[in-house]
Design an enzyme around this catalytic site. Sequence first.
Site, PDB file in Angstrom:
ATOM      1  NE  ARG A  90      -2.947  -1.301   3.182  1.00 60.99           N
ATOM      2  CZ  ARG A  90      -3.107  -0.712   4.354  1.00 60.99           C
ATOM      3  NH1 ARG A  90      -3.565   0.501   4.441  1.00 60.99           N
ATOM      4  NH2 ARG A  90      -2.798  -1.349   5.456  1.00 60.99           N
ATOM      5  CD  GLU A  93      -3.170   3.226  -1.269  1.00 59.68           C
ATOM      6  OE1 GLU A  93      -3.664   3.414  -0.138  1.00 59.68           O
ATOM      7  OE2 GLU A  93      -3.664   2.468  -2.102  1.00 59.68           O
ATOM      8  CB  CYS A 119       3.312  -5.725  -6.289  1.00 55.70           C
ATOM      9  SG  CYS A 119       1.672  -6.210  -5.748  1.00 55.70           S
ATOM     10  CE1 TYR A 139      -2.750  -8.799  -7.228  1.00 50.53           C
ATOM     11  CE2 TYR A 139      -4.139  -6.846  -7.411  1.00 50.53           C
ATOM     12  CZ  TYR A 139      -3.978  -8.188  -7.077  1.00 50.53           C
ATOM     13  OH  TYR A 139      -5.035  -8.904  -6.600  1.00 50.53           O
TER      14      TYR A 139
END
Length: 195
Positions: A90, A93, A119, A139
């Site tokens: 995460r 982001e 990813c 991803y």
Amino acid sequence: MAAKRILMLVGDFVEDYEVMVPFQMLLMVGHEVHAVCPGKTAGQTVKTAVHDFEGDQTYTEKPGHNFLLNADFDAVDPAAYDALVIPGGRAPEYIRLNDRVLEIVRHFAAAAKPIAAVCHGQQVLVAAGVLGGKRCTAYPAVKPDILMAGGTWQDFNATFSDAVEDGNLVTAPAWPAHPEWMRKFLGLLGSTIQP
């Protein structure tokens, strides 16, 4: 092989395997790796998250470890590094919202220094505007971002075990690709790896 200085950009809730395994592998073969996080200094930690593939529509997330930072983000001079690694999870982001992160990434891209992203790490490359004309993977949820940034999407099998090399860029969809992703990245670094 001459040891290289490698910069790793991380943040809280970086994917556990995607930060720890490459960090340790690169050290193991003799490279110097500096892991940095915006707003943090050497000796502090980031929390990691373990992402797994358990048959759901997307990955699951579980608490990981505390990963120790060994360099200060504010002191980073990208010209002093030979290569860049951007793990997923995460963290990408929101670290992509940091202008200095984007400036650092653009330096590596403009200088054609090796960049490895895995990813969701490619979200940082998208935000930096460095994927135009590049063939890469990530991803699957990041595919629309890559296409809108002018990259060419490389699809793979459902095992997420492959990696793409295009010039100075090596990308992979997730941590199951570590053997292929790191093999290709180490090749760009000039490391000698036995098959």
